[in-house]
Design an enzyme around this catalytic site. Structure first.
Site, PDB file in Angstrom:
ATOM      1  N   ASP A   1     -11.391   2.807   3.891  1.00  0.00           N
ATOM      2  CA  ASP A   1     -11.825   1.411   3.745  1.00  0.00           C
ATOM      3  C   ASP A   1     -13.330   1.295   3.553  1.00  0.00           C
ATOM      4  O   ASP A   1     -13.830   0.238   3.169  1.00  0.00           O
ATOM      5  CB  ASP A   1     -11.416   0.617   5.000  1.00  0.00           C
ATOM      6  CG  ASP A   1     -10.194  -0.249   4.765  1.00  0.00           C
ATOM      7  OD1 ASP A   1      -9.913  -0.557   3.595  1.00  0.00           O
ATOM      8  OD2 ASP A   1      -9.524  -0.608   5.753  1.00  0.00           O
TER       9      ASP A   1
ATOM     10  N   GLN B   1      -4.938  -1.354   9.571  1.00  0.00           N
ATOM     11  CA  GLN B   1      -4.827  -2.680   8.965  1.00  0.00           C
ATOM     12  C   GLN B   1      -5.455  -3.746   9.874  1.00  0.00           C
ATOM     13  O   GLN B   1      -5.115  -3.841  11.048  1.00  0.00           O
ATOM     14  CB  GLN B   1      -3.337  -3.001   8.702  1.00  0.00           C
ATOM     15  CG  GLN B   1      -3.096  -4.328   8.023  1.00  0.00           C
ATOM     16  CD  GLN B   1      -3.671  -4.384   6.608  1.00  0.00           C
ATOM     17  OE1 GLN B   1      -3.505  -3.455   5.821  1.00  0.00           O
ATOM     18  NE2 GLN B   1      -4.356  -5.469   6.272  1.00  0.00           N
TER      19      GLN B   1
ATOM     20  N   LYS C   1       0.846  -1.202   0.000  1.00  0.00           N
ATOM     21  CA  LYS C   1       0.000   0.000   0.000  1.00  0.00           C
ATOM     22  C   LYS C   1       0.878   1.247   0.000  1.00  0.00           C
ATOM     23  O   LYS C   1       0.633   2.190  -0.749  1.00  0.00           O
ATOM     24  CB  LYS C   1      -0.920  -0.002   1.240  1.00  0.00           C
ATOM     25  CG  LYS C   1      -2.073  -0.972   1.127  1.00  0.00           C
ATOM     26  CD  LYS C   1      -2.798  -1.197   2.447  1.00  0.00           C
ATOM     27  CE  LYS C   1      -3.880  -2.269   2.267  1.00  0.00           C
ATOM     28  NZ  LYS C   1      -4.514  -2.700   3.502  1.00  0.00           N
TER      29      LYS C   1
END
Ligand code: NAD
Length: 281
Positions: A119, A96, A52
């Site tokens: 997200d 995460q 990422k």
């Protein structure tokens, strides 16, 4: 049969995003920033975060990774999120997953400002997506959606079968397809006749986590098949779709690896830019 090349599609998307970042930079004299919080030492999480970070830098975003040991207390993490919420140089915040057991996932998700929730997991974004309002959309279903639209730009009235009902994949996928006027069937572990349901689909999206669950005789001719699954097996990484069999009947299919996976990270970058634009508005 069309082999849907997710690597190529993701590279094209990153190129578009790179150009957009340059435009935003000249307009606002700053670039969107993505901050990732990584807790613990789980190998897959470390790999995802590294990828990422690399991709974010590649398209010109400001990228930051905040690392905490497995033992970090929940309050420290929540306070850091609140600090990032108030930091104007941060457009997107991602924590995460999975988290250590002593940290409440829902609390973490709900502490992220919905406008910075890259997200798309915050209940506000989930609600906005299902109401058809502007929202962040979870990266993997967004990637699937973009791949489907490349093959079939007009999804009006198509019958879509989503296999799996997770908050991460199946449910948001369903919302995206509904928005495109598909007739959507969402199936799961308690579905009575999964094969029969799949056979009705013009589009099948498999997000289950069972190696090669969807077989060749579950798919009618000319179906678009999107395989989200990533399963480690003795023969290597395989998806939720029996690729060899299904590719003989499908109109188009994503391979595993090289299908949905690369699109997920590209969509995270896209979401970061969208968050930046919404904040500027
Ligand atoms: P999950 O475990 O949260 O959900 C799985 C879903 O599958 C559940 O809704 C369950 O009801 C359903 N299910 C289980 N057994 C079933 C059966 N026999 N028949 C029909 N449905 C069944 O999983 P998830 O987080 O949505 O992930 C699914 C898969 O996608 C995993 O393999 C995961 O590794 C992969 N994944 C890939 C990406 C990517 O970027 N490509 C991203 C996230 C997840």
């Amino acid at each position: 049969m069309i082999l849907i090349d997710g690597k190529k599609a993701a590279a094209e998307l990153r190129e578009e995003l790179k150009k957009e970042v340059l435009q935003l930079k000249s307009k606002y004299n700053t670039v969107p920033g993505l901050t990732v919080i990584l807790i613990g030492e789980l190998a897959p999480s470390k790999i995802y975060v590294k990828n990422k970070e690399k991709s974010a830098i590649e398209v010109g975003l400001k990228s930051e990774v905040i690392r905490y040991p497995e033992t970090v207390d929940e309050k420290t993490v929540l306070n850091k999120i609140k600090e990032l919420n108030n930091d104007a140089s941060v457009s997107g915040i991602l924590v995460q997953l999975p988290l250590p057991k002593h940290i409440n996932k829902q609390k973490v998700i709900e502490t992220i400002l919905p406008s910075k929730d890259v997200d798309g997991f915050h209940p506000m974004n989930v609600g906005n997506l299902s109401s058809g309002y502007e929202s962040s959309v979870p990266c993997t279903p967004l990637g699937c959606y973009l791949l489907i639209k490349k093959i079939e730009p007009n999804l009006n009235g198509k019958k879509a079968v989503v296999v799996g009902r997770s908050n991460l994949n199946g449910k948001p996928m369903t919302q995206l397809l509904l928005k495109e006027n598909c007739t959507v069937t969402i199936t799961h572990s308690k579905t009575k006749d999964l094969k029969g349901e799949c056979l009705k689909g013009d589009i099948i999206i498999a997000a289950v986590g069972i190696p090669e669950l969807v077989k060749g005789d579950w798919v009618k001719k000319d179906t678009i098949v999107i395989d989200v699954g990533i399963n480690k097996t003795e023969k290597g990484i395989v998806g939720d779709v029996a690729f060899e069999e299904v590719s003989k009947v499908a109109k188009a299919i994503t391979p595993v690896p090289g299908g949905v996976g690369p699109m997920t990270i590209a969509c995270l970058l896209k979401n970061t830019i969208e968050c930046f634009k919404r904040i500027q508005k």
